[in-house]
Design an enzyme around this catalytic site. Structure first.
Site, short mmCIF file in Angstrom:
data_model
loop_
_atom_site.label_atom_id
_atom_site.label_comp_id
_atom_site.label_asym_id
_atom_site.label_seq_id
_atom_site.Cartn_x
_atom_site.Cartn_y
_atom_site.Cartn_z
CB CYS A 34 -31.54 -1.51 -7.17
SG CYS A 34 -31.36 0.15 -7.32
CG HIS A 94 -0.38 0.02 2.52
ND1 HIS A 94 0.26 -1.21 2.96
CD2 HIS A 94 -0.15 0.77 3.56
CE1 HIS A 94 0.48 -1.09 4.50
NE2 HIS A 94 0.45 0.36 4.55
#
Ligand SMILES: Cc1cc2nc3c(=O)[nH]c(=O)nc-3n(C[C@H](O)[C@H](O)[C@H](O)COP(=O)(O)O)c2cc1C
Length: 425
Positions: free
Chosen positions: A165, A81
């Site tokens: 959705c 990271h």
């Protein structure tokens, strides 16, 4: 349509996706950035991996795709990271899920993406995506607001539309072309190191763009070659720099996605454009009149019928009037403190441009006039680049040939400086 190939060449962009169904569009973004010449690395959260394949991201970015388990690879001598955060000149999180938003805004570092976000000291473009009810939830809104207070974060709010959705509402991720445009705009600043400029925050900019259409008769029109590209890019760069932007535009030849985030009012004729601009002018701190308004119109507003071809020579000979000067009219009715930038598309050598540009500015009375040639290869109407002269009180500044995004930054800098000397508005 490519945005600004020069600006992205060799620039290092880390693209991360978290677990929203909008992650299926992230490969398009990666592909666009790579085609524009950027060096791209990709990162997926475990949820994003369920929705989009790491193989697709690796193939399109021409580099392996990083995943959570790579953080724990014992062969690494430095934390992944940290390496990724230091490698990137710009990080893009698209889509940003509610969960990753929550982790980031609250300083939680569980997972590769969350820890890279906290370690990243470079600008981060964040394109949020989720179901409308999730997006409107007060906890999500609070996290989004606190994210916007972080220095270096460039938030790309969701747009409205049909969601996966089956709900119609806010929550769609910004279009990949819009995100690519934002990336190119950031890199077009021509600074050694990328920075986030919010100097237009709290200001309202009214922009006009594109050509106008004037009816000759029921079928025929008069117009010009303006694509609207310069005006739309100016509007988007101002938005990225924090302005509230309204755009009144004629028919455009730019991707629809480039209009996202702008308060748009489409018009056709110069008269409609004038009405829209007058209606909106009083609320604006500055106005950029980039539209190419037709020079002539029929005094009868256009014939309601379609005369045969043989009647056209007669039709063109009479019944025409010069267009009222929209820019002059806007200057005359501006509120105190409002700054106005005009554009003049001209042809000829530089000394002609300067002479005619100077006369035009005097006639129109605008604060700034960008005089740009439209008869040189690779610049002007419909092209990616522009050059010219920026004229103002005591100002005669050469604007060298550069991308329209870079020209937009240049003009906003100049207009912004003028606004600093303004007491009201
Ligand atoms: C099919 C599917 C679609 C989803 N879409 C979204 C979405 O659009 N936005 C969102 O915030 N969460 C969405 N979620 C829920 C997230 O995937 C879930 O909150 C997950 O914990 C996100 O983790 P991450 O942020 O680490 O990727 C979706 C889940 C599923 C199963």
């Amino acid at each position: 349509m490519r945005t600004d190939v020069g600006a992205l060449k060799g620039r290092r962009v880390l693209v991360a996706a978290s677990g929203s169904i909008a992650a299926v569009k992230t490969p398009l973004l990666v592909s666009g950035l790579v085609q524009a010449g950027a060096e791209v690395r990709c990162l997926l959260t475990p949820s994003a991996e369920q929705l989009v394949s790491p193989v697709a991201m690796a193939t399109l970015s021409r580099h392996r795709c990083y995943r959570d388990q790579d953080q724990w690879d014992p062969s690494r001598s430095r934390p992944l990271h940290i390496e990724l955060a230091e490698w990137a000149e710009l990080m893009v999180v698209a889509p940003l899920s509610a969960t990753t938003l929550g982790r980031w805004s609250q300083g939680l570092a569980d997972g590769l993406l969350a820890s890279t976000l906290l370690a990243c000291e470079r600008p981060v473009l964040a394109a949020v995506a989720m179901n409308t009810a999730m997006w409107r939830h007060p906890a999500v809104q609070a996290n989004w607001e606190s994210l916007q207070r972080l220095p270096g974060v460039i938030p790309l709010s969701p747009t409205a539309g049909l969601l996966a959705c089956d709900r119609l509402g806010d929550g769609r991720m910004a279009d990949p072309l819009q995100i690519e445009l934002a990336v190119a705009a950031l890199f077009s600043r021509q600074e050694a190191e990328l920075s986030v400029d919010r100097s237009w925050s709290g200001r309202r900019l009214l922009v006009s763009a594109g050509p106008t259409l004037e009816a000759i008769d029921a079928a025929r029109l008069i117009s010009n070659r303006s694509s609207g590209r310069m005006g739309v890019l100016l509007a988007q760069v101002a938005r990225l720099r924090g302005a509230d932007v309204e755009l009144v535009h004629g028919p455009l030849q730019v991707p629809q996605a480039w209009l996202e985030g702008l308060d748009c009012e489409p018009v056709e004729s110069a008269e409609q454009m004038q009405q829209a601009l007058h209606r909106r002018q009083d609320q604006a701190s500055a106005l950029a009149m980039v539209a190419a308004v037709a020079d002539l119109r029929r005094s009868d507003g256009g014939l309601p019928s379609k005369p045969p071809k043989s009647g056209l020579p007669q039709l063109f000979e009479q019944g025409w009037e010069p267009m009222p000067d929209l820019l002059r009219g806007l200057v005359d009715r501006r509120p105190a403190g409002q700054r106005i930038l005009g554009f003049a598309a001209l042809t000829g050598a530089d000394h002609d441009l300067l002479m005619r540009g100077g006369q035009k500015r005097a006639g129109k009375g605008c604060d700034l006039l960008m005089v740009n040639p439209i008869d040189r290869a690779g610049e002007g109407f419909g092209e990616n680049q522009a050059s010219g002269w920026l004229l103002g009180d005591g100002l005669q500044q050469r604007v060298p040939l550069k991308s329209k995004l870079a020209v937009a930054h240049h003009l906003l800098d100049a207009l912004g400086e003028l606004l600093k000397t303004t007491t009201s508005c």
